[in-house]
Scaffold this motif. Structure first.
Motif, PDB file in Angstrom:
ATOM      1  N   ILE A  40       0.734  -1.231  -0.189  1.00  0.00           N
ATOM      2  CA  ILE A  40       0.087   0.431  -0.206  1.00  0.00           C
ATOM      3  C   ILE A  40       0.960   1.221  -0.044  1.00  0.00           C
ATOM      4  CG2 ILE A  40      -1.305   1.064   1.291  1.00  0.00           C
ATOM      5  CD1 ILE A  40      -2.199  -1.099   2.614  1.00  0.00           C
ATOM      6  N   HIS A  41       0.485   2.619  -0.880  1.00  0.00           N
ATOM      7  CA  HIS A  41       1.235   2.895  -0.855  1.00  0.00           C
ATOM      8  C   HIS A  41       0.590   4.595  -0.649  1.00  0.00           C
ATOM      9  CE1 HIS A  41       5.194   1.934  -3.000  1.00  0.00           C
ATOM     10  NE2 HIS A  41       4.182   0.994  -3.213  1.00  0.00           N
ATOM     11  N   LEU A  42       0.684   5.150   0.242  1.00  0.00           N
ATOM     12  CA  LEU A  42      -0.022   6.686   0.833  1.00  0.00           C
ATOM     13  C   LEU A  42       0.016   7.682   0.312  1.00  0.00           C
ATOM     14  CD1 LEU A  42      -0.223   5.788   4.583  1.00  0.00           C
ATOM     15  CD2 LEU A  42      -2.654   5.207   3.300  1.00  0.00           C
ATOM     16  N   THR A  43      -0.494   8.058  -0.616  1.00  0.00           N
ATOM     17  CA  THR A  43       0.499   9.500  -1.757  1.00  0.00           C
ATOM     18  C   THR A  43      -0.674  10.749  -0.870  1.00  0.00           C
ATOM     19  OG1 THR A  43      -1.230   8.985  -3.530  1.00  0.00           O
ATOM     20  CG2 THR A  43       0.990   7.847  -3.346  1.00  0.00           C
ATOM     21  N   SER A  44       0.245  11.842  -1.469  1.00  0.00           N
ATOM     22  CA  SER A  44      -0.751  12.909  -2.043  1.00  0.00           C
ATOM     23  C   SER A  44      -1.521  13.136   0.051  1.00  0.00           C
ATOM     24  CB  SER A  44      -1.804  12.877  -2.865  1.00  0.00           C
ATOM     25  OG  SER A  44      -2.708  14.791  -2.898  1.00  0.00           O
ATOM     26  N   SER A  45      -2.503  13.258  -0.035  1.00  0.00           N
ATOM     27  CA  SER A  45      -3.307  13.801   1.801  1.00  0.00           C
ATOM     28  C   SER A  45      -3.489  12.270   2.375  1.00  0.00           C
ATOM     29  CB  SER A  45      -4.749  14.898   1.995  1.00  0.00           C
ATOM     30  OG  SER A  45      -4.995  14.208   0.457  1.00  0.00           O
ATOM     31  N   ALA A  46      -3.794  11.092   0.996  1.00  0.00           N
ATOM     32  CA  ALA A  46      -3.625  10.029   1.940  1.00  0.00           C
ATOM     33  C   ALA A  46      -2.843   9.789   2.938  1.00  0.00           C
ATOM     34  CB  ALA A  46      -4.005   8.870   1.171  1.00  0.00           C
ATOM     35  N   VAL A  47      -1.791  10.136   2.591  1.00  0.00           N
ATOM     36  CA  VAL A  47      -0.635  10.139   4.448  1.00  0.00           C
ATOM     37  C   VAL A  47      -0.931  10.510   4.939  1.00  0.00           C
ATOM     38  CG1 VAL A  47       0.869  12.911   3.713  1.00  0.00           C
ATOM     39  CG2 VAL A  47       2.641  10.063   4.219  1.00  0.00           C
ATOM     40  N   ALA A  48      -2.270  11.047   5.343  1.00  0.00           N
ATOM     41  CA  ALA A  48      -2.039  11.629   7.228  1.00  0.00           C
ATOM     42  C   ALA A  48      -2.742  10.499   7.169  1.00  0.00           C
ATOM     43  CB  ALA A  48      -3.314  12.830   6.394  1.00  0.00           C
ATOM     44  N   TRP A  49      -2.941   9.191   6.357  1.00  0.00           N
ATOM     45  CA  TRP A  49      -3.269   7.859   7.587  1.00  0.00           C
ATOM     46  C   TRP A  49      -1.953   7.221   8.874  1.00  0.00           C
ATOM     47  CZ3 TRP A  49      -8.138   8.082   8.228  1.00  0.00           C
ATOM     48  CH2 TRP A  49      -8.612   8.511   6.957  1.00  0.00           C
ATOM     49  N   ALA A  50      -0.755   7.914   7.819  1.00  0.00           N
ATOM     50  CA  ALA A  50       0.155   7.315   8.990  1.00  0.00           C
ATOM     51  C   ALA A  50       0.610   8.082   9.936  1.00  0.00           C
ATOM     52  CB  ALA A  50       1.703   7.394   7.626  1.00  0.00           C
ATOM     53  N   PHE A  51       0.125   9.425  10.453  1.00  0.00           N
ATOM     54  CA  PHE A  51      -0.021  10.062  11.408  1.00  0.00           C
ATOM     55  C   PHE A  51      -0.361   9.535  12.623  1.00  0.00           C
ATOM     56  CE2 PHE A  51       0.511  13.926   8.066  1.00  0.00           C
ATOM     57  CZ  PHE A  51       1.583  12.900   7.496  1.00  0.00           C
ATOM     58  N   GLU A  52      -0.206   9.469  13.735  1.00  0.00           N
ATOM     59  CA  GLU A  52      -0.670   9.218  14.725  1.00  0.00           C
ATOM     60  C   GLU A  52      -2.393   9.834  15.063  1.00  0.00           C
ATOM     61  OE1 GLU A  52       0.745   9.062  19.660  1.00  0.00           O
ATOM     62  OE2 GLU A  52       1.902   7.523  17.695  1.00  0.00           O
ATOM     63  N   CYS A  75      -3.278  -4.980   7.813  1.00  0.00           N
ATOM     64  CA  CYS A  75      -3.026  -4.980   6.570  1.00  0.00           C
ATOM     65  C   CYS A  75      -1.559  -5.269   7.232  1.00  0.00           C
ATOM     66  CB  CYS A  75      -3.391  -3.833   6.603  1.00  0.00           C
ATOM     67  SG  CYS A  75      -4.616  -4.104   5.550  1.00  0.00           S
ATOM     68  N   HIS A  76      -1.264  -4.708   8.242  1.00  0.00           N
ATOM     69  CA  HIS A  76       0.632  -4.759   9.300  1.00  0.00           C
ATOM     70  C   HIS A  76       0.263  -6.277   9.217  1.00  0.00           C
ATOM     71  CE1 HIS A  76       3.889  -3.838  10.784  1.00  0.00           C
ATOM     72  NE2 HIS A  76       3.762  -4.147  11.831  1.00  0.00           N
ATOM     73  N   GLU A  77      -0.495  -6.650  10.403  1.00  0.00           N
ATOM     74  CA  GLU A  77      -0.479  -8.313  11.050  1.00  0.00           C
ATOM     75  C   GLU A  77      -0.486  -9.458  10.081  1.00  0.00           C
ATOM     76  OE1 GLU A  77      -4.153  -8.702  13.530  1.00  0.00           O
ATOM     77  OE2 GLU A  77      -3.503  -6.862  14.879  1.00  0.00           O
ATOM     78  N   LEU A  78      -1.179  -8.837   8.191  1.00  0.00           N
ATOM     79  CA  LEU A  78      -0.803 -10.149   7.286  1.00  0.00           C
ATOM     80  C   LEU A  78       0.644 -10.031   6.174  1.00  0.00           C
ATOM     81  CD1 LEU A  78      -4.417  -9.973   6.422  1.00  0.00           C
ATOM     82  CD2 LEU A  78      -3.132 -11.757   7.737  1.00  0.00           C
ATOM     83  N   ASP A  79       1.560  -9.089   7.225  1.00  0.00           N
ATOM     84  CA  ASP A  79       2.501  -8.858   6.289  1.00  0.00           C
ATOM     85  C   ASP A  79       2.437  -7.986   4.902  1.00  0.00           C
ATOM     86  OD1 ASP A  79       5.251  -8.772   6.448  1.00  0.00           O
ATOM     87  OD2 ASP A  79       4.984 -10.797   5.598  1.00  0.00           O
ATOM     88  N   VAL A  80       1.172  -6.987   5.130  1.00  0.00           N
ATOM     89  CA  VAL A  80       1.233  -5.854   3.615  1.00  0.00           C
ATOM     90  C   VAL A  80       1.728  -4.887   3.970  1.00  0.00           C
ATOM     91  CG1 VAL A  80      -0.151  -4.469   2.467  1.00  0.00           C
ATOM     92  CG2 VAL A  80      -1.520  -6.543   4.119  1.00  0.00           C
ATOM     93  N   LYS A  81       2.858  -4.320   3.056  1.00  0.00           N
ATOM     94  CA  LYS A  81       4.216  -3.519   3.528  1.00  0.00           C
ATOM     95  C   LYS A  81       3.197  -2.112   2.952  1.00  0.00           C
ATOM     96  CE  LYS A  81       7.237  -6.687   3.419  1.00  0.00           C
ATOM     97  NZ  LYS A  81       7.118  -7.132   5.107  1.00  0.00           N
ATOM     98  N   ILE A  82       3.648  -1.168   4.144  1.00  0.00           N
ATOM     99  CA  ILE A  82       2.998   0.124   3.812  1.00  0.00           C
ATOM    100  C   ILE A  82       3.537   0.880   3.885  1.00  0.00           C
ATOM    101  CG2 ILE A  82       0.509   1.992   4.858  1.00  0.00           C
ATOM    102  CD1 ILE A  82      -0.139  -0.771   6.581  1.00  0.00           C
TER     103      ILE A  82
END
Length: 125
Positions: A40-52, A75-82
């Protein structure tokens, strides 16, 4: 050749529309259930999902049962790379901590390189 890898780019699926962000995360989980490698690649303003705090506060359903963070955790538990897009991070990050589910940073070149692989499909949301 069989498709064994999926790259999902979240672009418009940003915190303004948590209901739209759930769909690509469900697709990622389904691809993992089919034993595909998933990024999964968080781009543009969707990168904000990564912010605590951002994904934890965003519910994807009217019943408020699922947060975007709960999908990212599965996703992380199933080894999806984010991954976070470096350019998007530079544009939108204001020093917030990054959630533990994030694999790291990458950029557009990494996504475009995936298009050269016969075993990979790139989906943009």
């Amino acid at each position: 050749m069989a498709i064994t890898r999926a790259v999902l780019v979240l672009w418009q699926s940003d915190p303004r529309h948590p209901d739209k962000a759930a769909a690509p995360l469900v697709y990622a989980l389904c691809a993992r259930a089919l034993d595909m490698e998933v990024e999964i690649h968080l781009t543009s303003s969707a990168v904000a999902w990564a912010f605590e705090g951002v994904a934890a506060a965003a519910y994807s359903d009217a019943k408020r049962e699922q947060t975007i963070l709960s999908y990212l955790q599965r996703c992380h538990e199933l080894d999806v790379k984010i991954y976070m897009c470096g350019m998007a991070l530079a544009e939108h990050h204001r020093g917030e901590p990054i959630i533990a589910e994030i694999t790291g940073q990458t950029g557009a070149t990494a996504v475009m390189a995936q298009l050269q692989r016969e075993d990979t499909r790139v989906l943009i949301f």
